[in-house]
Design an enzyme around this catalytic site. Sequence first.
Site, PDB file in Angstrom:
ATOM      1  N   HIS A 180     -11.681   1.152   2.704  1.00 25.44           N
ATOM      2  CA  HIS A 180     -11.113   1.908   1.577  1.00 25.44           C
ATOM      3  C   HIS A 180     -12.068   2.143   0.421  1.00 25.44           C
ATOM      4  CE1 HIS A 180      -6.565   1.297   2.571  1.00 25.44           C
ATOM      5  NE2 HIS A 180      -7.278   1.700   3.605  1.00 25.44           N
TER       6      HIS A 180
ATOM      7  N   TRP B 106       0.859  -1.183   0.000  1.00 25.73           N
ATOM      8  CA  TRP B 106       0.000   0.000   0.000  1.00 25.73           C
ATOM      9  C   TRP B 106       0.900   1.239   0.000  1.00 25.73           C
ATOM     10  CZ3 TRP B 106      -0.271   4.046   3.599  1.00 25.73           C
ATOM     11  CH2 TRP B 106      -1.212   5.037   3.268  1.00 25.73           C
TER      12      TRP B 106
ATOM     13  N   ASP C   6     -12.273   7.930   8.335  1.00 19.85           N
ATOM     14  CA  ASP C   6     -11.217   7.078   8.865  1.00 19.85           C
ATOM     15  C   ASP C   6     -11.473   5.639   8.485  1.00 19.85           C
ATOM     16  OD1 ASP C   6      -8.818   6.678  10.611  1.00 19.85           O
ATOM     17  OD2 ASP C   6     -10.237   5.274  11.491  1.00 19.85           O
TER      18      ASP C   6
ATOM     19  N   GLU D  26      -2.832  -2.953  -2.691  1.00 14.97           N
ATOM     20  CA  GLU D  26      -3.964  -2.408  -1.933  1.00 14.97           C
ATOM     21  C   GLU D  26      -4.336  -0.997  -2.385  1.00 14.97           C
ATOM     22  OE1 GLU D  26      -3.231  -2.164   2.258  1.00 14.97           O
ATOM     23  OE2 GLU D  26      -5.280  -1.552   2.726  1.00 14.97           O
TER      24      GLU D  26
ATOM     25  N   ASP E 197      -9.466  -3.465   1.336  1.00 13.62           N
ATOM     26  CA  ASP E 197      -9.564  -3.027   2.733  1.00 13.62           C
ATOM     27  C   ASP E 197     -10.991  -2.523   2.947  1.00 13.62           C
ATOM     28  OD1 ASP E 197      -9.525  -1.191   5.021  1.00 13.62           O
ATOM     29  OD2 ASP E 197      -7.344  -1.414   4.991  1.00 13.62           O
TER      30      ASP E 197
ATOM     31  N   ASP F 157      -6.658  -5.150   9.793  1.00 10.83           N
ATOM     32  CA  ASP F 157      -5.922  -3.893   9.595  1.00 10.83           C
ATOM     33  C   ASP F 157      -6.654  -2.732  10.260  1.00 10.83           C
ATOM     34  OD1 ASP F 157      -4.255  -1.877   8.853  1.00 10.83           O
ATOM     35  OD2 ASP F 157      -5.003  -1.734   6.803  1.00 10.83           O
TER      36      ASP F 157
ATOM     37  N   HIS G  48      -8.257  -6.838   3.923  1.00 18.06           N
ATOM     38  CA  HIS G  48      -7.869  -6.116   5.125  1.00 18.06           C
ATOM     39  C   HIS G  48      -9.149  -5.820   5.884  1.00 18.06           C
ATOM     40  CE1 HIS G  48      -3.564  -4.356   4.623  1.00 18.06           C
ATOM     41  NE2 HIS G  48      -3.590  -5.652   4.748  1.00 18.06           N
TER      42      HIS G  48
ATOM     43  N   ASP H  99      -9.691   2.940   9.693  1.00 18.92           N
ATOM     44  CA  ASP H  99      -8.954   1.975  10.501  1.00 18.92           C
ATOM     45  C   ASP H  99      -9.435   1.815  11.937  1.00 18.92           C
ATOM     46  OD1 ASP H  99      -6.820   1.310   8.510  1.00 18.92           O
ATOM     47  OD2 ASP H  99      -6.544   3.473   8.614  1.00 18.92           O
TER      48      ASP H  99
ATOM     49  N   LYS I  49      -7.047   2.462  -2.447  1.00 13.98           N
ATOM     50  CA  LYS I  49      -7.762   3.283  -1.479  1.00 13.98           C
ATOM     51  C   LYS I  49      -8.583   4.299  -2.268  1.00 13.98           C
ATOM     52  CE  LYS I  49      -6.679   5.372   3.011  1.00 13.98           C
ATOM     53  NZ  LYS I  49      -5.632   5.515   4.024  1.00 13.98           N
TER      54      LYS I  49
HETATM   55  C1  RNT Z   1      -3.621   2.282   4.737  1.00  8.56           C
HETATM   56  C2  RNT Z   1      -3.742   0.834   4.433  1.00  8.56           C
HETATM   57  C3  RNT Z   1      -2.581  -0.006   4.886  1.00  8.56           C
HETATM   58  C4  RNT Z   1      -2.101   0.335   6.263  1.00  8.56           C
HETATM   59  C5  RNT Z   1      -1.026  -0.559   6.792  1.00  8.56           C
HETATM   60  C6  RNT Z   1      -0.355   0.024   7.989  1.00  8.56           C
HETATM   61  O1  RNT Z   1      -4.756   2.980   4.478  1.00  8.56           O
HETATM   62  O2  RNT Z   1      -4.930   0.325   4.941  1.00  8.56           O
HETATM   63  O3  RNT Z   1      -2.925  -1.341   4.783  1.00  8.56           O
HETATM   64  O4  RNT Z   1      -3.160   0.341   7.179  1.00  8.56           O
HETATM   65  O5  RNT Z   1      -0.155  -0.866   5.799  1.00  8.56           O
HETATM   66 ZN    ZN Z   2      -5.239  -1.803   4.740  1.00  3.39          ZN
END
Ligand code: RNT
Ligand code: ZN
Length: 420
Positions: A264, A187, A296, A228, A261, A328, A288, A298, A230
Amino acid sequence: MELTLVDRRYRQAREIYGEFGIDTEKALSELEKFQLSIHCWQGDDVQGFEWQEISFGGSGLQVTGNYPGRARNAAELRQDLEKALSLIPGRHRVNLHSIYGEFDRPVERNEYEPAHFRGWLEWARSLNLKLDFNATCFGHPRAASGLTLSNPRKEIRKFWVEHVKCCRRIAAYFGRELKSYSIHNLWIPDGLKDIPSDRWLYREYLYLSLEEIFEQEFSSNLLKDSLESKLFGIGSEAFVVGSHEFYLAYALKKGKMVCLDLGHFHPTESVADKLSAILQVGQEILLHISRGIHWDSDHVVISNDDLDTLAEEIVNSPCPEKIHLALDYFDASMNRVGAWVLGARSVLRSLLRALLLPWEAIKQAELAGDSLTKLSWRQLSRDLPLGAVWDFYCLNHNTPPENLWLAEIKDYEDRVLSQR
Ligand code: RNT
Ligand code: ZN
């Protein structure tokens, strides 16, 4: 809760599920097959062990909170991971970022070597764990502009290309030594805060960088590559170079995986829906598992509709072995070890829930065009005693039932984390 009570509740649950034609024993043995890759970076707020402090400026990532007790070195992080793993039923994997190497002198990221990860390898071997890996193209002065592999400046691109090449070699080393492939996920934060004037330029640079990175081929027994995307990030609100379309096209053509993810995508987009779409043609997918809230991506994972629907798609897939599961998220505002446990247990519990749905009745109703019956079965299944089956699974794996793991985390906080 005493073991006998868990047993009794389970026996009753097995009977209730049985009345609906659902075999709890089968579901429990299916659940055994799922492995989660536990992300090391929840344990220390994505700080890592480099000699210079990670700075998130321009990185597209932000960690908030200052809960006491974060791991400050590899020994503490491994100790915390062991604690978390002891509370998560099943055998899982550990996912490292390259900044978690153990360096006895300043080493630049384009000089990382397998030797810097020997400590992790030996630890993993002693616990019979497999390792996954990630290049770290953020939190570094050369990433401060927010452009790494797509940077118009050649020397910056070269630096990051070299870094990712080192990381793939390290992942392959894990694969070789631990006798299981290691997934290397990439990523990058690359994008622009405001309206791009030349989208092609950045994407062409990223494409060329990837071509260079993947020149070295490894057997898929050692290494599997994933990419990955986003939708947007902090500092890349207007444009993300590695968008979903970019990586999906690249991955399909080059035989790589995409990493999806959960945080994302646009909130109305469903990652669950993408699995059966991509896997008609694509080989494998990395997930992920995260929980997005507004901007956000995460937050700590807990069960919600997104996770439940994802789990349903996974258990119903004719090729679940092609879907790799990784966590993640990072939250520095709570006990970090507990955050791992909560997220991992939530995913497993959602998978169990999905395995225990009355699929035959639901699918039959759908094929017969009887929507009312289909929905009613789903509704009814909410009242089935999932918790009793889950607690039984946990105890059988020498982990506490749902109402007891938190006390262990609090105890660990008192004894270990609060002493740091
Ligand atoms: C970032 C991605 C990525 C990170 C990690 C730390 O938006 O999700 O996967 O969270 O690599
Ligand atoms: Zn991620």
